[in-house]
Enzyme design. Sequence first.
Site, mmCIF file in Angstrom:
data_model
loop_
_atom_site.group_PDB
_atom_site.id
_atom_site.type_symbol
_atom_site.label_atom_id
_atom_site.label_comp_id
_atom_site.label_asym_id
_atom_site.label_seq_id
_atom_site.Cartn_x
_atom_site.Cartn_y
_atom_site.Cartn_z
ATOM 1 C CG HIS A 213 18.096 -3.373 -29.637
ATOM 2 N ND1 HIS A 213 18.105 -3.808 -30.937
ATOM 3 C CD2 HIS A 213 16.812 -3.467 -29.217
ATOM 4 C CE1 HIS A 213 16.872 -4.153 -31.298
ATOM 5 N NE2 HIS A 213 16.071 -3.963 -30.264
ATOM 6 C CD GLU A 263 13.845 -6.975 -27.135
ATOM 7 O OE1 GLU A 263 13.614 -6.231 -26.183
ATOM 8 O OE2 GLU A 263 14.010 -6.566 -28.297
ATOM 9 N NE ARG A 284 12.745 -6.455 -21.262
ATOM 10 C CZ ARG A 284 12.381 -6.229 -22.514
ATOM 11 N NH1 ARG A 284 13.072 -6.724 -23.507
ATOM 12 N NH2 ARG A 284 11.325 -5.492 -22.778
ATOM 13 C CD GLU A 340 9.474 -2.744 -24.119
ATOM 14 O OE1 GLU A 340 9.444 -3.961 -24.394
ATOM 15 O OE2 GLU A 340 10.246 -1.949 -24.686
ATOM 16 C CD1 TRP A 403 19.174 -2.179 -35.847
ATOM 17 C CD2 TRP A 403 17.547 -3.505 -35.083
ATOM 18 N NE1 TRP A 403 18.119 -1.381 -35.494
ATOM 19 C CE2 TRP A 403 17.110 -2.167 -35.009
ATOM 20 C CE3 TRP A 403 16.698 -4.535 -34.640
ATOM 21 C CZ2 TRP A 403 15.861 -1.808 -34.543
ATOM 22 C CZ3 TRP A 403 15.460 -4.188 -34.163
ATOM 23 C CH2 TRP A 403 15.032 -2.831 -34.125
HETATM 24 O O1 EZ4 Z 1 13.475 -3.744 -31.107
HETATM 25 O O2 EZ4 Z 1 10.233 -5.136 -30.629
HETATM 26 O O3 EZ4 Z 1 12.674 -3.391 -25.782
HETATM 27 N N1 EZ4 Z 1 12.209 -3.282 -26.850
HETATM 28 C C1 EZ4 Z 1 12.811 -3.557 -28.029
HETATM 29 C C2 EZ4 Z 1 11.941 -3.466 -29.259
HETATM 30 C C3 EZ4 Z 1 12.448 -4.368 -30.390
HETATM 31 C C4 EZ4 Z 1 11.324 -4.660 -31.342
HETATM 32 C C5 EZ4 Z 1 11.743 -5.688 -32.398
HETATM 33 O O4 EZ4 Z 1 10.633 -6.204 -33.070
HETATM 34 O O5 EZ4 Z 1 13.969 -3.872 -28.045
HETATM 35 O O6 EZ4 Z 1 11.837 -2.146 -29.679
HETATM 36 CO CO CO Z 2 14.610 -4.429 -26.036
#
Ligand code: EZ4
Ligand code: CO
Length: 403
Positions: A213, A263, A284, A340, A403
């Site tokens: 993350h 993502e 992704r 996912e 974050w």
């Molecule tokens: O934190 O979709 O891989 N999944 C992730 C998610 C993201 C959220 C943010 O909106 O990283 O849980």
């Molecule tokens: Co993610």
Amino acid sequence: MPRITSARVIVTCPGRNFVTLKIETDEGAYGIGDATLNGRELAVASYLTDHVIPCLIGRDAHRIEDIWQYLYKGAYWRRGPVTMSAIAAVDMALWDIKGKLAGMPVYQLLGGAAREGCMVYGHANGSDIAETIERAHEYLEQGYKAVRLQSGVPGLAATYGVSGERFYYEPAKGSLPDETVWSTSKYMRHVPQLFEKGRNALGWDVHLLHDVHHRLTPIEAGRLGKDLEPYRLFWLEDATPAENQAGFRLIRQHTTTPLAVGEIFNSVWDAKQLIEEQLIDYIRATVVHAGGITHLRRIAGLADLHQVRTGCHGATDLSPVSMAAALHFGLSVPNFGIQEYMRHTAETDAVFPHAYSLSNGLMHPGDKPGLGVDIDEALAAKHEYKRAYLPVNRLEDGTMWSW
Ligand code: EZ4
Ligand code: CO
């Protein structure tokens, strides 16, 4: 020709916020598209209502590519998550309409099934390693072939990916963002233990994944990837923020652990160097945040040239409409990798009845014409929008972090 007669945005909150675009035509068929941008939902709703919808009325709903180009080039202001989520919603709704008018599921229009189903991974998370492993076992019992492991880190009050709920993960909450505290050194000591114990307990027949993350620097990610090599991860996700695509070279120099990212990407341009230099193994990007099925296919086409496979983001903040679109895409694209799957709550599923299903760790979009998802507008209207933010994250000394 099916002419677009009306389009409107439906904002609903069946447990969490979703923004949906509904496009109607004079031939009776209508289509829906997801426009949800977690924590910034109303910006996309306004972009659609105030700027996009007036340009759609009267157009030929069959001209998906032309409408895509019109909205992308015609705005002058290109890319960005708000613009690309809005274009994605239009794109999904138009594919839905085309499928309904053709009497075929969208994956048939995309070339037909290239596999029996889309392998998905579930999220096993717990406050400690033992709890995470216990939950991973539950996924295996349900037939999942791949599981993401996340666990609480000793010394940190909260960690990304860990929730009190058993099968749902919902980070967006509060009328202001929650604040969390991060320590790279505590995390880096903990994760190899999670995977050592995870492999011992779960065996070698299951694919294991992990999401960093965006918390590490490239050299730290290189170290973590190297430490995790003995446990043969399917991928290490979002090891470092990817604005600087060249940063991934440094990770690659140090580890053979496969890398996944994307993502928060909204365009092929976010991934061009990563793909062309083969700095990643899985892309992704999602249908909803990266310009719809039309643009995601373009990204996958570039990726296929460089042996990069797809691994679309599929968190609960992507609505069932996106989930369906991702499955039509994933079933038909040659270089599918994995999808996912964070299941939605019963409240969400009731608002969005859908044809997709999971069996033996593989998901299938179903064979209903179009995307195979609907929206129950009467039920949607009962769930009023509630502002909710993703958390923010700081180092222990108070410095703002990713974050
Ligand atoms: O934190 O979709 O891989 N999944 C992730 C998610 C993201 C959220 C943010 O909106 O990283 O849980
Ligand atoms: Co993610």
